[in-house]
Structure formats: C-alpha cells, structure tokens
Design a protein around this motif. Sequence first.
Motif, mmCIF file in Angstrom:
data_model
loop_
_atom_site.group_PDB
_atom_site.id
_atom_site.type_symbol
_atom_site.label_atom_id
_atom_site.label_comp_id
_atom_site.label_asym_id
_atom_site.label_seq_id
_atom_site.Cartn_x
_atom_site.Cartn_y
_atom_site.Cartn_z
ATOM 1 N N MET A 109 0.850 -1.180 0.000
ATOM 2 C CA MET A 109 0.000 0.000 0.000
ATOM 3 C C MET A 109 0.892 1.238 0.000
ATOM 4 N N THR A 110 0.566 2.179 -0.821
ATOM 5 C CA THR A 110 1.336 3.418 -0.874
ATOM 6 C C THR A 110 0.578 4.516 -0.144
ATOM 7 N N PRO A 111 1.258 5.611 0.231
ATOM 8 C CA PRO A 111 0.556 6.711 0.896
ATOM 9 C C PRO A 111 -0.618 7.240 0.080
ATOM 10 N N GLN A 112 -0.519 7.188 -1.231
ATOM 11 C CA GLN A 112 -1.585 7.685 -2.083
ATOM 12 C C GLN A 112 -2.836 6.810 -2.007
ATOM 13 N N GLU A 113 -2.666 5.539 -1.600
ATOM 14 C CA GLU A 113 -3.787 4.609 -1.540
ATOM 15 C C GLU A 113 -4.556 4.681 -0.220
ATOM 16 N N VAL A 114 -4.054 5.415 0.744
ATOM 17 C CA VAL A 114 -4.722 5.500 2.040
ATOM 18 C C VAL A 114 -6.014 6.288 1.893
ATOM 19 N N ASP A 115 -7.080 5.731 2.415
ATOM 20 C CA ASP A 115 -8.397 6.362 2.331
ATOM 21 C C ASP A 115 -8.379 7.669 3.120
ATOM 22 N N PRO A 116 -8.679 8.799 2.481
ATOM 23 C CA PRO A 116 -8.678 10.088 3.185
ATOM 24 C C PRO A 116 -9.614 10.112 4.390
ATOM 25 N N LYS A 117 -10.742 9.400 4.318
ATOM 26 C CA LYS A 117 -11.668 9.342 5.446
ATOM 27 C C LYS A 117 -11.009 8.661 6.646
ATOM 28 N N GLN A 118 -10.265 7.588 6.375
ATOM 29 C CA GLN A 118 -9.574 6.882 7.453
ATOM 30 C C GLN A 118 -8.515 7.784 8.088
ATOM 31 N N LYS A 165 -10.511 -5.227 6.525
ATOM 32 C CA LYS A 165 -9.242 -5.315 7.255
ATOM 33 C C LYS A 165 -8.062 -5.087 6.319
ATOM 34 N N ALA A 166 -8.176 -5.583 5.089
ATOM 35 C CA ALA A 166 -7.093 -5.428 4.117
ATOM 36 C C ALA A 166 -6.848 -3.959 3.784
ATOM 37 N N GLN A 167 -7.860 -3.107 3.946
ATOM 38 C CA GLN A 167 -7.734 -1.684 3.637
ATOM 39 C C GLN A 167 -7.338 -0.830 4.838
ATOM 40 N N GLN A 168 -7.369 -1.397 6.046
ATOM 41 C CA GLN A 168 -7.070 -0.615 7.245
ATOM 42 C C GLN A 168 -5.578 -0.313 7.336
ATOM 43 N N VAL A 169 -5.260 0.933 7.643
ATOM 44 C CA VAL A 169 -3.874 1.376 7.718
ATOM 45 C C VAL A 169 -3.518 1.691 9.162
ATOM 46 N N ALA A 170 -2.394 1.156 9.634
ATOM 47 C CA ALA A 170 -1.935 1.422 10.997
ATOM 48 C C ALA A 170 -1.098 2.687 11.053
ATOM 49 N N VAL A 171 -0.209 2.848 10.092
ATOM 50 C CA VAL A 171 0.704 3.988 10.076
ATOM 51 C C VAL A 171 0.713 4.599 8.681
ATOM 52 N N ASP A 172 0.581 5.913 8.626
ATOM 53 C CA ASP A 172 0.666 6.651 7.366
ATOM 54 C C ASP A 172 1.302 7.993 7.704
ATOM 55 N N ALA A 173 2.622 7.994 7.806
ATOM 56 C CA ALA A 173 3.327 9.196 8.256
ATOM 57 C C ALA A 173 4.794 9.135 7.836
ATOM 58 N N PRO A 174 5.450 10.291 7.802
ATOM 59 C CA PRO A 174 6.891 10.278 7.526
ATOM 60 C C PRO A 174 7.642 9.740 8.739
ATOM 61 N N ASP A 175 8.748 9.044 8.473
ATOM 62 C CA ASP A 175 9.591 8.590 9.584
ATOM 63 C C ASP A 175 10.687 9.622 9.840
ATOM 64 N N ILE A 176 11.607 9.301 10.703
ATOM 65 C CA ILE A 176 12.637 10.257 11.120
ATOM 66 C C ILE A 176 13.544 10.681 9.965
ATOM 67 N N THR A 177 13.644 9.827 8.929
ATOM 68 C CA THR A 177 14.495 10.151 7.782
ATOM 69 C C THR A 177 13.761 10.999 6.747
ATOM 70 N N GLY A 178 12.444 11.160 6.942
ATOM 71 C CA GLY A 178 11.650 11.919 5.980
ATOM 72 C C GLY A 178 10.950 11.039 4.962
ATOM 73 N N ASP A 179 11.300 9.742 4.932
ATOM 74 C CA ASP A 179 10.599 8.818 4.041
ATOM 75 C C ASP A 179 9.180 8.622 4.548
ATOM 76 N N HIS A 180 8.240 8.522 3.628
ATOM 77 C CA HIS A 180 6.850 8.320 4.020
ATOM 78 C C HIS A 180 6.609 6.830 4.203
ATOM 79 N N ILE A 181 6.099 6.443 5.360
ATOM 80 C CA ILE A 181 5.878 5.040 5.696
ATOM 81 C C ILE A 181 4.378 4.756 5.766
ATOM 82 N N THR A 182 3.969 3.700 5.121
ATOM 83 C CA THR A 182 2.589 3.234 5.204
ATOM 84 C C THR A 182 2.620 1.768 5.610
ATOM 85 N N VAL A 183 1.972 1.462 6.734
ATOM 86 C CA VAL A 183 1.951 0.097 7.254
ATOM 87 C C VAL A 183 0.499 -0.352 7.365
#
Length: 101
Positions: A1-10, A40-58
């Motif tokens: 899943m990429t940051p662009q795929e995260v549901d804005p409502k979520q 459940k397959a669409q639920q995102v736990a983390v959608d944020a930049p990490d300490i290095t500035g890379d965007h992480i989606t889990v």
Amino acid sequence: MTPQEVDPKQKLAHLKELEKGGLTANPGDRIDESMSIEEKAQQVAVDAPDITGDHITVPTYFVVDTPEGEKKALHHVKDAEEISDMIRMARLDENGNQVWR
C-alpha cells in the motif's frame, strides 16, 4: 500500500482520534472483529513520515492465503509471530507459484 492509496476518510478519523488525546494505541492498531477481511485489508496502521523523511505506510492487517486455501487477516502486532511463521512456510518456485513447506 502506498501513501496515495490511504483512504482520506480513514486518515481524518485517525487525526480526530489523536486530537482527543488519551489514546493508548495508534487508532489504526485497534482490532475490530466485526470487520470483513476486505475491510481489514484496507485498514492502515501507520501513514506518516519517519525520522528520515521517508513516508511510511503500514497496513494493520496482512491478508494471507493459508495452506488450506482460505484467506486469513493477521494483525501486524498481535499476530506478528504467526506472520513470521507464514513467511517461513510460504515459498515461491521458479515460476512464481506459491509452494508450502
């Protein structure tokens, strides 16, 4: 899943929960047994930049196919050991087909 795929409502729901304060867990880490495997397959736990500035989606759940052929949603924290076991059991052959050990 990429940051662009995260549901804005979520994402907005997560932000609202975080603003309320008093959370003991990331809103995306919460387990809701009433959700379907597809949800459940669409639920995102983390959608944020990490300490290095890379965007992480889990994803919150990893949906796997069991050796018996059924789909199972494994929670990335609660079921971490089972996820590791599934990775060790499932291998791909030279044609990219999943082979179970």
